[in-house]
Design an enzyme around this catalytic site. Structure first.
Site, mmCIF file in Angstrom:
data_model
loop_
_atom_site.group_PDB
_atom_site.id
_atom_site.type_symbol
_atom_site.label_atom_id
_atom_site.label_comp_id
_atom_site.label_asym_id
_atom_site.label_seq_id
_atom_site.Cartn_x
_atom_site.Cartn_y
_atom_site.Cartn_z
ATOM 1 N N LEU A 66 0.849 -1.194 0.000
ATOM 2 C CA LEU A 66 0.000 0.000 0.000
ATOM 3 C C LEU A 66 0.886 1.247 0.000
ATOM 4 C CD1 LEU A 66 -3.345 0.220 0.656
ATOM 5 C CD2 LEU A 66 -2.369 1.727 2.351
ATOM 6 N N LYS A 68 4.536 1.611 -0.770
ATOM 7 C CA LYS A 68 5.763 0.933 -1.210
ATOM 8 C C LYS A 68 7.013 1.744 -0.897
ATOM 9 C CE LYS A 68 3.588 -1.656 -4.967
ATOM 10 N NZ LYS A 68 3.983 -3.068 -5.042
ATOM 11 N N ASN A 113 -3.700 -7.679 -9.057
ATOM 12 C CA ASN A 113 -2.649 -6.719 -9.378
ATOM 13 C C ASN A 113 -1.451 -7.417 -10.004
ATOM 14 O OD1 ASN A 113 0.090 -6.368 -7.724
ATOM 15 N ND2 ASN A 113 -1.394 -7.350 -6.355
ATOM 16 N N ARG A 114 -0.833 -6.706 -10.947
ATOM 17 C CA ARG A 114 0.456 -7.135 -11.491
ATOM 18 C C ARG A 114 1.373 -5.914 -11.542
ATOM 19 N NH1 ARG A 114 -2.980 -8.059 -16.085
ATOM 20 N NH2 ARG A 114 -2.865 -6.361 -17.609
ATOM 21 N N PHE A 117 6.528 -4.753 -8.495
ATOM 22 C CA PHE A 117 7.508 -4.063 -7.635
ATOM 23 C C PHE A 117 7.870 -2.679 -8.173
ATOM 24 C CE2 PHE A 117 9.659 -8.183 -5.799
ATOM 25 C CZ PHE A 117 8.521 -8.438 -5.063
ATOM 26 N N ASN A 174 10.513 -10.969 0.820
ATOM 27 C CA ASN A 174 9.398 -11.290 -0.073
ATOM 28 C C ASN A 174 9.880 -12.205 -1.197
ATOM 29 O OD1 ASN A 174 7.152 -11.396 -1.645
ATOM 30 N ND2 ASN A 174 7.064 -9.208 -2.119
ATOM 31 N N SER A 177 5.867 -12.830 -4.465
ATOM 32 C CA SER A 177 5.076 -12.039 -5.407
ATOM 33 C C SER A 177 5.002 -12.789 -6.732
ATOM 34 C CB SER A 177 5.711 -10.671 -5.639
ATOM 35 O OG SER A 177 5.125 -10.090 -6.792
ATOM 36 N N ASN A 179 4.466 -11.440 -9.511
ATOM 37 C CA ASN A 179 4.638 -10.480 -10.603
ATOM 38 C C ASN A 179 6.080 -10.149 -10.962
ATOM 39 O OD1 ASN A 179 1.790 -10.209 -10.834
ATOM 40 N ND2 ASN A 179 1.836 -8.952 -8.982
ATOM 41 N N THR A 180 7.034 -10.827 -10.326
ATOM 42 C CA THR A 180 8.435 -10.723 -10.747
ATOM 43 C C THR A 180 8.817 -12.102 -11.238
ATOM 44 O OG1 THR A 180 8.983 -8.926 -9.229
ATOM 45 C CG2 THR A 180 10.813 -10.297 -9.957
ATOM 46 N N LYS A 218 7.784 -14.067 3.719
ATOM 47 C CA LYS A 218 6.406 -13.991 3.213
ATOM 48 C C LYS A 218 6.219 -15.027 2.110
ATOM 49 C CE LYS A 218 2.877 -10.726 1.680
ATOM 50 N NZ LYS A 218 2.538 -9.305 1.606
ATOM 51 N N THR A 246 -0.583 -15.164 3.786
ATOM 52 C CA THR A 246 0.165 -15.371 2.567
ATOM 53 C C THR A 246 0.177 -14.120 1.695
ATOM 54 O OG1 THR A 246 -1.802 -15.987 1.292
ATOM 55 C CG2 THR A 246 -0.655 -17.781 2.415
ATOM 56 N N ASN A 247 0.868 -14.215 0.583
ATOM 57 C CA ASN A 247 0.807 -13.208 -0.471
ATOM 58 C C ASN A 247 -0.438 -13.462 -1.336
ATOM 59 O OD1 ASN A 247 1.683 -11.182 -2.363
ATOM 60 N ND2 ASN A 247 3.788 -11.628 -1.764
HETATM 61 C C1 FMN Z 1 -1.990 -3.468 -5.295
HETATM 62 C C2 FMN Z 1 -1.253 -4.423 -4.410
HETATM 63 C C3 FMN Z 1 0.123 -4.316 -4.290
HETATM 64 C C4 FMN Z 1 0.823 -5.210 -3.469
HETATM 65 N N1 FMN Z 1 2.172 -5.063 -3.352
HETATM 66 C C5 FMN Z 1 2.852 -5.905 -2.521
HETATM 67 C C6 FMN Z 1 4.255 -5.750 -2.346
HETATM 68 O O1 FMN Z 1 4.880 -4.862 -2.908
HETATM 69 N N2 FMN Z 1 4.875 -6.641 -1.530
HETATM 70 C C7 FMN Z 1 4.219 -7.633 -0.864
HETATM 71 O O2 FMN Z 1 4.830 -8.384 -0.125
HETATM 72 N N3 FMN Z 1 2.891 -7.771 -0.999
HETATM 73 C C8 FMN Z 1 2.197 -6.938 -1.806
HETATM 74 N N4 FMN Z 1 0.852 -7.094 -1.943
HETATM 75 C C9 FMN Z 1 0.170 -8.206 -1.232
HETATM 76 C C10 FMN Z 1 -0.453 -7.755 0.082
HETATM 77 O O3 FMN Z 1 0.527 -7.314 0.991
HETATM 78 C C11 FMN Z 1 -1.218 -8.922 0.717
HETATM 79 O O4 FMN Z 1 -0.316 -9.918 1.115
HETATM 80 C C12 FMN Z 1 -2.248 -9.534 -0.223
HETATM 81 O O5 FMN Z 1 -2.950 -8.525 -0.932
HETATM 82 C C13 FMN Z 1 -3.273 -10.400 0.519
HETATM 83 O O6 FMN Z 1 -3.960 -9.680 1.497
HETATM 84 P P1 FMN Z 1 -5.420 -9.009 1.269
HETATM 85 O O7 FMN Z 1 -6.301 -10.096 0.753
HETATM 86 O O8 FMN Z 1 -5.787 -8.498 2.620
HETATM 87 O O9 FMN Z 1 -5.225 -7.916 0.283
HETATM 88 C C14 FMN Z 1 0.124 -6.225 -2.760
HETATM 89 C C15 FMN Z 1 -1.273 -6.316 -2.884
HETATM 90 C C16 FMN Z 1 -1.972 -5.446 -3.691
HETATM 91 C C17 FMN Z 1 -3.472 -5.573 -3.800
#
Ligand code: FMN
Length: 335
Positions: A66, A68, A113-114, A117, A174, A177, A179-180, A218, A246-247
């Site tokens: 949220l 970054k 989301n994609r 980073f 991390n 993710s 997306n990497t 994570k 989890t992620n």
């Molecule tokens: C737009 C967006 C960007 C995210 N960016 C990251 C990130 O940079 N690093 C990370 O560890 N998780 C990232 N997450 C994952 C969240 O930290 C979280 O683990 C995930 O969304 C699951 O929780 P939620 O269902 O409460 O959203 C991102 C999630 C969203 C929706």
């Protein structure tokens, strides 16, 4: 903020595309903080607990992604989270994937989301944290740059750790993710052992001279039971301090009806809740009460907070739930 009030704000924010409304919301929040308005936000009742040697006022924190770049830490802190995780931060700045890269699934209370980073890099983040007033619990989530080959990934994590530890209450590694490209391969046994051993060594060196910084891993919700078993063994062997489970997921179960279900990226929010809790339930006995679990994934209301704690989590983190329900989630954290 009262729910009905947030529902008006949500109507306004959802008028914009998701990435734009994200920026509007955060900038608005920072402005409200500067005006002193956030003092009016009702803070959750204190139910202190000690996890990883840190004292948390209640179980609900803010998940990574949220904020970054640590641009909004003071304003976010004023909302009453018991801890805030910033990042993912990579050594060098990078722009992330091409927009559109964030999609709302309103009916399902979910996001895909994609982002990839997108962040301003560790130098910028260190500079921001120098200016931050917040003295509460701060997690710093670190990752690798897209153009760093996987075999050199440990160098990027070590750089992030070295550069940012002094601002951190804990550091999150991390490796989950989606997306990497290739990042999640770091969860495989040999790569994971090598990466964690490198970072534990770094942690030891810093602890001798300064202080002990807990290391948290994570993980992905898409690991098989076998992979989780291996993961737990390695985390215990390496004496890792915490796990975030989890992620986001690359699965699309439960959202087939959505017109954006086919978009590539990680799914978060309500459709992730059950899978993510299932991972906690499997992991909890494997970790033998030696490593605390921080729940992330579908924490969307009071019931889901209770579900995560009952499954064995010590703390929870919110992201998507906040977008759909505002601060309502935190109103009763009486656990
Ligand atoms: C737009 C967006 C960007 C995210 N960016 C990251 C990130 O940079 N690093 C990370 O560890 N998780 C990232 N997450 C994952 C969240 O930290 C979280 O683990 C995930 O969304 C699951 O929780 P939620 O269902 O409460 O959203 C991102 C999630 C969203 C929706």
């Amino acid at each position: 903020m009262h729910f009905s009030m947030y529902s008006y704000l949500r109507k306004f924010l959802f008028y914009f595309n998701p990435e734009r409304s994200h920026t509007i919301a955060l900038q608005g929040l920072r402005f409200a903080d500067k005006l002193g308005l956030l003092r009016l936000v009702t803070k959750p009742t204190a139910h202190p607990r000690t996890v990883m040697g840190l004292t948390f006022q209640h179980p609900v924190g803010l998940a990574a992604g949220l904020d970054k770049n640590a641009d909004y830490v003071d304003a976010l802190a004023a909302l009453g989270f018991s801890f805030i995780e910033i990042g993912t931060v990579t050594p060098k700045p990078q722009t992330g994937n091409m927009p559109p890269r964030l999609f709302r699934l309103v009916e399902q209370e979910a996001l895909i989301n994609r982002m990839g980073f997108n962040n301003k890099g560790m130098e910028y983040v260190a500079h921001q944290l120098e200016k931050t007033r917040y003295r509460g619990i701060l997690g710093i989530n670190i990752g690798k740059n897209k153009d760093t080959p996987l075999e050199h990934a440990a160098d990027d994590y070590r750089l992030g750790f070295r550069h940012l530890w002094k601002y951190a209450s804990y550091i999150t590694i991390n490796i989950s993710s989606p997306n990497t490209p290739g990042l999640r391969d770091l969860q495989e046994a040999n790569a994971l052992t090598a990466l964690l051993a490198t970072l534990k060594k770094e942690q030891g060196k810093i602890a001798e001279i300064h202080r002990y910084i807990p290391l948290v891993v994570k993980i992905s919700p898409d690991l098989s039971h076998e992979a989780l078993r291996t993961m737990a063994t390695i985390l215990l062997q390496q004496k890792i301090d915490g796990v975030i489970a989890t992620n986001t997921t690359i699965q699309r179960e439960g959202i087939e009806q959505s017109p954006v279900a086919h978009e590539a990226g990680g799914l978060s929010g309500r459709p992730l809740q059950a899978r993510s809790t299932y991972v906690i339930k499997q992991l909890h006995p494997l970790l033998q009460n030696n490593i605390p679990i921080i729940a992330s994934g579908g924490v969307i209301d009071k019931a889901s907070i209770q579900e995560k704690l009952a499954a064995g989590a010590s703390l929870v983190q919110v992201y998507t739930g906040l977008i759909y329900h505002g601060l309502e989630i935190m109103n009763d954290t009486s656990k």
